[in-house]
Write an enzyme that holds these catalytic residues in place. Structure first.
Site, PDB file in Angstrom:
ATOM      1  N   GLY A   1       0.816  -1.200   0.000  1.00  0.00           N
ATOM      2  CA  GLY A   1       0.000   0.000   0.000  1.00  0.00           C
ATOM      3  C   GLY A   1       0.854   1.256   0.000  1.00  0.00           C
ATOM      4  O   GLY A   1       2.033   1.234   0.348  1.00  0.00           O
ATOM      5  N   CYS A   2       0.252   2.382  -0.379  1.00  0.00           N
ATOM      6  CA  CYS A   2       0.985   3.642  -0.491  1.00  0.00           C
ATOM      7  C   CYS A   2       1.451   4.155   0.871  1.00  0.00           C
ATOM      8  O   CYS A   2       2.632   4.444   1.073  1.00  0.00           O
ATOM      9  CB  CYS A   2       0.133   4.681  -1.200  1.00  0.00           C
ATOM     10  N   TYR A   3       0.510   4.284   1.812  1.00  0.00           N
ATOM     11  CA  TYR A   3       0.881   4.706   3.163  1.00  0.00           C
ATOM     12  C   TYR A   3       1.899   3.732   3.768  1.00  0.00           C
ATOM     13  O   TYR A   3       2.847   4.140   4.444  1.00  0.00           O
ATOM     14  CB  TYR A   3      -0.359   4.723   4.061  1.00  0.00           C
ATOM     15  N   ALA A   4       1.681   2.438   3.531  1.00  0.00           N
ATOM     16  CA  ALA A   4       2.547   1.419   4.127  1.00  0.00           C
ATOM     17  C   ALA A   4       3.968   1.514   3.569  1.00  0.00           C
ATOM     18  O   ALA A   4       4.950   1.332   4.298  1.00  0.00           O
ATOM     19  CB  ALA A   4       1.972   0.027   3.868  1.00  0.00           C
TER      20      ALA A   4
END
Length: 873
Positions: A684-687
């Site tokens: 994921g992007c945030y991750a």
């Protein structure tokens, strides 16, 4: 018809409160005699059987919702409260919603009402049926009239006559039977109409019959068919159908039919979820124990049950008839024999108030792995286990452990409910895994499994996360419990304190070792901190070994990420798009792609299998929402000699072990693993940004890192919502999913360090800013030392740019890397704040996908990524 507004109100009220956890009444006994246990706020123990609070869905939090139901009718509010009071757990709420939405109105229930119920409990019966009507459910009601007929015949001096339990019905008796049926039918219809229920008397025209044996039984019928039209017309008109069990021959002669038999024939025609027999006993009584039999699972228990001495005469015949009925109905159908007072609760909850009979499944018991037809069967089950999903162990590791230990596996036939008990490493056998799908919980297959465990093991213990949605079920089946660090130890059958003390001591040690630091778990993982999910880091693979073109297939390329992937592939020296699938865009030209004239298809499962079988696709990109791609992936996996690779952009496979799905974060994971994997899960992007920030400081962490993240509204997708509405976001900042966001779980899992994550949406379109506060060992870092650690850690990474000052979103938008900077240690020297920015559509999704494709197909890792958009010092 009941108001559609009422139906919506009931359903929405339940949906709104389905997430309420069960309130548990825990009885705490003194711990003074347990030498290895301390009393404190983090632990509780109980030696008494725990009973869930039956009013766990309180009317208090519902008061405002109920008061606001826009009907203007007090009876409406009463109906909602009555429904909620009869449904006591989240599982039962879910079951109601499942029943309410899954069948047509006439398929909900067939209810057979004994004649004595109408005489003695008419008010209660009418009230229960009115309740069902007001929540939009239309059971088919069929009633008998046996006691009334006997009474009327006796008054006329006629002795009732039976052969083999069947009433001999001559002309005189038939006139009494017809009279009584009409009277009781009118009586029930009138009682319902007084409660505001539309009810339609249907006293004939439903059952077609021939004589059962005219010489022997006279006017007694053998049903040959059921005419559905009168029943369906009644329901369509918004009226409950109230039937008698009178039948007619083709010539019009009226015949008497046993009401139980008539109810069975109705069930065969309508295939309802429930067939209910109301009688004064409220169930089948065990002739030996004199107790009510609460549950019968026919596939498992029928043969043994029919051998019991107390199962004879009418009881034996009834069970046999019910089995013959259920054998041909869907497995979801069941028969309930209950008292009228328990009707509405039983219809929604499988409460066990009377006797519940269903087919169930035969249970199998295995003590060797070789007893499985294929080891893949067990692997498929284990891959649904939470520990294996979160990577705390792999399925292969667990099966190896089983092979070298004493174990017993008890499961139903389709392996939807599986209990694994191990006996090697504990003084008491341990229920090591209890893996059940949602249907097994809703249909109480879990009860069948646990009853078998009780028979197989006189003592047992097991451990469950405190926030488990079925925690009340576990309490109800245990005889003792102990809470520590977010986990609960349960047991039954243990009588001596020394054994209990040893169990609790071992349990306490295991919970302490599994938490990341002192105190209660945050609840992100019920089992505490998990191990790092990916392997050691390796240097970028700048140069590739392949310069041959490869075909890519994209499924679900309509969103922002899909468009960026198409753009990157369009500029790639070797990749070519062969097929692109989107149901909404079928037939439209693929915009932004100039290498060939490609139009969107709506690829079916068979299409995908055909493309895979003919080796038309070298790599598939799954650009679909969470929980959507599995049928397509399964189709690819089922093709013999499948050669293609898959990159999945959803979160579905981010928690699967590396030997099945490589975690595609090249800057932190072993690139060899990604290169050789057939299946790659795109992070994921945030991750991605959060892990890049925290990873270099792992050895300095001394507490819970907190991530404050804000994304541009493109991160909320293309489906209209307040989170991607520029007008709503103007001069605004929206927090969402403040705890337990899936990226919180993803970051914690792969770093091996639990974190807190607080996501927001900002008013810009593209780009994420992350402000990360990291507790550190006191005095271990300075601003300068931290900056140098990051520069050294990422010195070879072309897509990570380390700077001294705070990175800005406007500098990262439409670029392919991550900026990290703003290193600031606080005055107490026990906390550092680091800031990172990342483009959520590029390095947070599409660019990282291309990195993984390049590694998987043997190209240089940065092939196709525009140089002018790569961050450089």
């Amino acid at each position: 018809m009941p108001s559609p507004v009422l139906l919506r109100s009931v359903t929405e009220t339940l949906k709104k409160h389905a997430s309420l956890k069960n309130s548990i009444l825990i009885s705490i006994k003194s711990l003074s005699y347990l030498s290895n246990v301390k009393k404190n706020q983090d632990c509780r123990i109980s030696f008494s059987r725990i009973v869930p609070n039956k009013r766990c869905i309180s009317t208090k939090p519902l008061a405002s919702t109920i008061a606001s139901i826009p009907i203007g009718s007090e009876s409406t509010r009463s109906t909602v409260i009555q429904l909620l009071n009869n449904i006591s757990t989240k599982r039962e709420v879910e079951q109601y919603l499942k029943y309410f939405t899954s069948v047509s109105q006439q398929q909900f229930a067939v209810i057979k009402v004994g004649g004595a119920i109408i005489s003695d409990n008419l008010k209660e019966l009418a009230s229960c049926l009115a309740f069902l009507y007001h929540v939009g459910l239309y059971p088919i009601i069929l009633h008998g009239t046996g006691p009334q007929v006997n009474s009327r015949l006796e008054a006329k001096g006629i002795e009732p006559d039976y052969i083999d339990g069947i009433r001999i019905t001559d002309d005189n008796t038939m006139s009494v039977v017809r009279e009584c049926f009409l009277e009781q039918n009118l009586k029930l219809v009138t009682a319902l109409e007084q409660l505001g229920v539309r009810a339609r008397p249907i006293t004939s025209g439903v059952f077609n019959a021939n004589y059962l044996d005219k010489d022997k039984y006279k006017l007694v019928g053998d049903i040959t068919g059921v005419t559905k039209d009168p029943i369906e017309a009644s329901i369509k008109a918004g009226a409950l159908p109230i039937l008698t069990s009178l039948a007619e021959t083709p010539s019009g002669q009226m015949l008497n039919v046993n009401a139980d038999v008539a109810a069975s024939e109705l069930a065969r025609v309508f295939e309802p979820l429930k067939i209910v027999y109301l009688n004064e006993k409220g169930g089948i009584i065990n002739g030996d124990t004199k107790e009510k039999v609460s549950m019968i699972n026919l596939d498992e228990e029928y043969d043994e049950l029919m051998k019991q001495q107390w199962v004879k005469y009418g009881t034996k015949l009834k069970i046999k008839q019910i089995k013959e009925l259920l054998d041909f109905l869907p497995r979801s159908s069941s028969v309930a024999i209950i008292d009228v007072h328990d009707l509405q609760r039983e219809l929604f909850t499988d409460s066990g108030a009377g006797t519940m009979i269903r087919r169930g499944y035969k249970l199998s018991k295995k003590t060797k792995l070789s007893e499985f037809s294929s080891i893949e069967v067990l692997r498929d089950v284990l891959e649904k286990d939470q520990d294996i999903i979160e990577g705390k162990e792999s399925a292969a590791m667990y099966m190896t452990k089983l092979q070298n230990s004493d174990f017993k596996i008890i499961s139903d036939e389709p392996m939807n409910a599986v209990a694994i008990v191990t006996s090697s490493n504990s003084v008491v056998p341990k229920l090591d895994k209890f893996i059940c799908d949602k249907t097994s919980w809703l249909n109480n297959v879990t009860d069948n499994i646990f009853n078998t465990l009780n028979k197989e093991f006189t003592q047992l213990h097991w451990i469950v996360n405190e926030d488990d949605t079925n925690i009340a079920w576990h309490f109800a089946r245990s005889e003792g419990s102990y809470l520590k660090n977010g986990k609960i130890l349960f047991w039954y059958g243990i009588k001596d304190l020394e054994t209990v003390s040893k169990l609790i001591s071992d349990f306490t040690k295991s919970t302490i070792s599994s938490t990341s630091y002192g105190g209660q778990s945050s609840g992100v993982f019920g089992t505490g901190r998990s191990n790092r999910f990916y392997s050691t880091r390796t240097a970028p693979k700048v140069d590739g070994t392949n310069n041959q073109p490869r075909n890519v297939g994209i499924i679900g390329a309509r969103g922002y990420t899909g468009r960026n992937i198409v753009s990157l592939i369009n500029g790639h020296p070797y990749l070519e798009i062969s097929h692109v699938s989107s149901r909404e865009l079928k037939g439209k030209k693929l915009e932004g792609y100039t290498k060939a004239d490609i139009t969107y298809d709506n690829l079916t499962i068979d299409d995908i299998k055909s493309l895979e079988a003919n080796h038309k696709i070298d790599l598939w990109i799954m650009a679909l929402p969470n929980k959507v791609s599995e049928p397509f992936i399964q189709a690819i996996n089922e093709v013999p000699n499948s050669k293609s690779k898959i990159v999945d952009l959803s979160a579905d496979h981010r928690f699967v072990s590396q030997d099945q799905w490589a975690y595609g974060l090249p800057e932190l994971n072993d690139r060899v693993i990604i290169s050789t994997a057939k299946r790659i899960s795109n992070p994921g992007c945030y991750a991605t940004g959060s892990q890049v920030v925290i990873a270099p400081l792992k050895e300095y962490i001394d507490g819970l890192p907190t991530i404050f993240g804000v994304s541009g509204y493109s991160g909320a997708g293309t489906k209209p919502s307040p989170k991607n509405n520029p007008e709503f976001l103007d001069n605004n900042l929206i927090p969402y999913a403040l705890t337990n966001h899936i990226h919180e779980k993803e970051i914690s899992t792969h770093l091996g360090t639990e974190v807190a994550f607080i996501p927001h949406v900002g008013q810009w379109f593209q780009g994420i800013t992350l402000t990360v506060s990291i507790p550190i060992k006191k005095g271990s870092l300075t601003n300068e030392k931290a900056a140098e650690i990051y520069r050294t850690f990422y010195k070879d990474e072309q897509l990570v740019y380390v700077k001294d000052d705070v990175p800005l979103v406007k500098d990262i938008a439409q670029t392919h890397g991550i900026m990290v900077g703003g290193f600031k240690v606080n005055d107490a020297h026990d906390r550092i704040v680091v800031v990172a920015t990342i483009d959520n559509l590029l390095k947070g999704a599409a660019t990282q996908c291309l990195q993984n494709i390049n590694l998987a197909l043997g190209y240089g890792e940065y092939s196709g990524i525009p140089n002018d958009k790569i961050l450089k010092e």
